[in-house]
Write an enzyme that holds these catalytic residues in place. Structure first.
Site, PDB file in Angstrom:
ATOM      1  N   ARG A 101      -1.993  -8.690  14.139  1.00  0.00           N
ATOM      2  CA  ARG A 101      -0.858  -7.991  13.621  1.00  0.00           C
ATOM      3  C   ARG A 101       0.455  -8.380  14.650  1.00  0.00           C
ATOM      4  NH1 ARG A 101       0.038  -3.913  11.077  1.00  0.00           N
ATOM      5  NH2 ARG A 101       1.835  -4.594  11.173  1.00  0.00           N
TER       6      ARG A 101
ATOM      7  N   HIS B 158       3.252  -4.094   2.741  1.00  0.00           N
ATOM      8  CA  HIS B 158       3.466  -3.744   3.258  1.00  0.00           C
ATOM      9  C   HIS B 158       3.261  -5.371   4.078  1.00  0.00           C
ATOM     10  CE1 HIS B 158       2.162  -2.868   6.990  1.00  0.00           C
ATOM     11  NE2 HIS B 158       0.781  -2.030   6.965  1.00  0.00           N
TER      12      HIS B 158
ATOM     13  N   ASP C  75      -8.655   0.133   2.238  1.00  0.00           N
ATOM     14  CA  ASP C  75      -7.752   1.007   2.655  1.00  0.00           C
ATOM     15  C   ASP C  75      -8.315   2.630   2.462  1.00  0.00           C
ATOM     16  OD1 ASP C  75      -5.315   1.497   3.552  1.00  0.00           O
ATOM     17  OD2 ASP C  75      -4.106   1.351   2.539  1.00  0.00           O
TER      18      ASP C  75
ATOM     19  N   ARG D  93      10.255   1.117   9.239  1.00  0.00           N
ATOM     20  CA  ARG D  93       9.203   1.410   8.386  1.00  0.00           C
ATOM     21  C   ARG D  93       9.603   2.610   7.902  1.00  0.00           C
ATOM     22  NH1 ARG D  93       2.964   2.920  10.252  1.00  0.00           N
ATOM     23  NH2 ARG D  93       3.089   0.580   8.963  1.00  0.00           N
TER      24      ARG D  93
ATOM     25  N   CYS E 198      -6.588  -3.144   7.276  1.00  0.00           N
ATOM     26  CA  CYS E 198      -5.254  -2.715   7.115  1.00  0.00           C
ATOM     27  C   CYS E 198      -5.588  -1.512   8.947  1.00  0.00           C
ATOM     28  CB  CYS E 198      -4.636  -3.031   6.458  1.00  0.00           C
ATOM     29  SG  CYS E 198      -4.723  -1.027   5.980  1.00  0.00           S
TER      30      CYS E 198
ATOM     31  N   GLN F 154       1.391  -7.241   7.412  1.00  0.00           N
ATOM     32  CA  GLN F 154       0.202  -6.980   7.980  1.00  0.00           C
ATOM     33  C   GLN F 154      -0.508  -8.201   6.856  1.00  0.00           C
ATOM     34  OE1 GLN F 154      -2.006  -4.591   8.476  1.00  0.00           O
ATOM     35  NE2 GLN F 154      -3.774  -5.986   8.697  1.00  0.00           N
TER      36      GLN F 154
HETATM   37  N1  NVA Z   1      -2.172   2.757   3.122  1.00  0.00           N
HETATM   38  C1  NVA Z   1      -1.918   2.508   3.698  1.00  0.00           C
HETATM   39  C2  NVA Z   1      -1.408   1.381   5.119  1.00  0.00           C
HETATM   40  C3  NVA Z   1      -1.644   1.954   6.897  1.00  0.00           C
HETATM   41  C4  NVA Z   1      -1.327   0.985   6.961  1.00  0.00           C
HETATM   42  C5  NVA Z   1      -0.846   3.655   4.319  1.00  0.00           C
HETATM   43  O1  NVA Z   1       0.475   3.233   3.378  1.00  0.00           O
HETATM   44  O2  NVA Z   1      -1.052   4.524   4.930  1.00  0.00           O
HETATM   45  N1   CP Z   2      -2.255  -1.617   9.638  1.00  0.00           N
HETATM   46  C1   CP Z   2      -1.295  -0.359  10.209  1.00  0.00           C
HETATM   47  O1   CP Z   2       0.259  -0.796   9.686  1.00  0.00           O
HETATM   48  O2   CP Z   2      -0.976  -0.003  11.076  1.00  0.00           O
HETATM   49  P1   CP Z   2      -0.505   1.093  11.366  1.00  0.00           P
HETATM   50  O3   CP Z   2       0.039   2.231  10.472  1.00  0.00           O
HETATM   51  O4   CP Z   2      -1.091   1.413  13.020  1.00  0.00           O
HETATM   52  O5   CP Z   2       1.197   0.964  12.368  1.00  0.00           O
END
Ligand code: NVA
Ligand code: CP
Length: 328
Positions: free
Chosen positions: A315, A133, A229, A106, A270, A136
């Site tokens: 998930r 992502h 989101d 990540r 998400c 997800q």
């Molecule tokens: N768009 C958000 C998604 C989190 C799962 C981020 O990148 O922070």
């Molecule tokens: N939806 C998601 O990716 O959550 P986290 O950032 O908690 O992993």
């Protein structure tokens, strides 16, 4: 279907049949877990979990799923590894691939996870980048299918920042699965035109469609899934809150939006979500801007139309499917 050895970096790399296979596999693994039937066929294997951004769901999903499958896990947090600072991605990939059977990453740019995969001889799984992502997406598809019984033809509306990881990924996913995707947001937040064109081409072959609109009434009419989101994503500077709140407030998911959608509409997100003042950032934003809810109202979030916790649980089952399919 054989996905052994494949990387899982973005859904653009997978056919609709392969995506459906992963959703089916996740449903089967979920069923087995609920029945207490162990699937620990990966005993003796180990996976590395690299997180350059924070996480609750993705990290826990990879850890629980790996342990359920019989594997060991090593978590590398945002500050304690050498990656990118003292050691290149190319070298890191070759070091980790010598010790682990799979690597989750990540982080920031998609090119980093692509580079990691290029130099790793073991599968690499994208746990979120700025652009995509993909794990997800599988959870979202499983959740939609559990609820509606099918995917093809579903009318799906995404509201908010549609040019970041979630908007991009959902557009690709809908196109691949023959769903009707609408990005309902200010044109400033429409996805990248090149990706839109690519998705329209995919949708033409699957029976799906891609619509971009700034009109909330038009964009949410008939929607069976309304998805949003956070307005400011991880890694973005604090300064952007002002313009995001100004630009995206008209695209908040509230009861007026839900009531304008299809009668059987569901709400998805998400997570994490800003729907009340029970978070530090939620409180700070409330003090600065005088708002108590952001991308979704508390009423919608807590309503019976909200699938967010089922989605979050999924998930784990879908990430398990990705590891199983690429390692077994
Ligand atoms: N768009 C958000 C998604 C989190 C799962 C981020 O990148 O922070
Ligand atoms: N939806 C998601 O990716 O959550 P986290 O950032 O908690 O992993």
């Amino acid at each position: 279907m054989n996905l052994k050895g494949r990387d899982f970096l973005k859904l653009l790399d997978f056919s609709p049949e392969e995506i459906l296979y992963l959703v089916d596999l996740a449903a089967d693994l979920k069923d087995k877990k609920k029945k207490g039937i162990p699937v620990d066929v990966l005993r003796g294997k180990n996976v590395a979990l690299i997180f350059e951004k924070t996480s609750t769901r993705t990290r826990c999903s990879f850890e629980v799923a790996a342990h359920d499958l019989g594997m060991g896990t090593t978590y590398l947090d945002p500050s304690s590894s050498q990656i990118g600072r003292k050691e290149s991605i190319e070298d890191t990939a070759r070091v980790l691939a010598g010790m682990f059977d799979g690597i989750e990453y990540r982080g920031y740019g998609q090119e980093i996870v692509e580079e990691l995969a290029k130099y790793s001889k073991v599968p690499v799984w994208n746990g979120l980048t700025n652009e995509f992502h993909p794990t997800q997406m599988l959870a979202d598809l499983l959740t939609i299918r559990e609820h509606f019984g099918y995917l093809k033809g579903i009318h799906f509306t995404y509201m908010g920042d549609a040019r970041y990881n979630m908007g991009n990924s959902l557009m690709v996913t809908c196109a691949k699965m023959g769903m009707h995707f609408t990005a309902c947001t200010s044109s400033k937040y429409f996805p990248d035109p090149a990706l839109v064109a690519q998705c329209r081409e995919i949708a033409a072959s699957t029976g799906g469609s891609i619509t971009l609109t700034e009109d909330v009434k038009e964009g949410t009419k008939g929607a069976e899934v309304i998805y949003t989101d956070v307005w400011v994503s991880m890694g973005e500077p604090d300064e952007v809150w002002v313009e995001r709140i100004r630009d995206l407030s008209p695209y908040q998911v509230n009861m007026a939006v839900m009531n304008n959608a299809a009668e059987n509409v569901v709400f998805m997100h998400c997570l994490p979500a800003y729907h009340d003042l029970h978070t530090k950032i939620g409180q700070e934003i409330s003090e600065r801007f005088g708002i108590t809810e952001m991308e979704v109202t508390h009423e919608v979030f807590e309503s019976e139309k909200s699938l967010v916790f089922q989605e979050a649980e999924n998930r784990m089952h879908t990430i398990k499917a990705v590891m199983y399919a690429t390692l077994v």
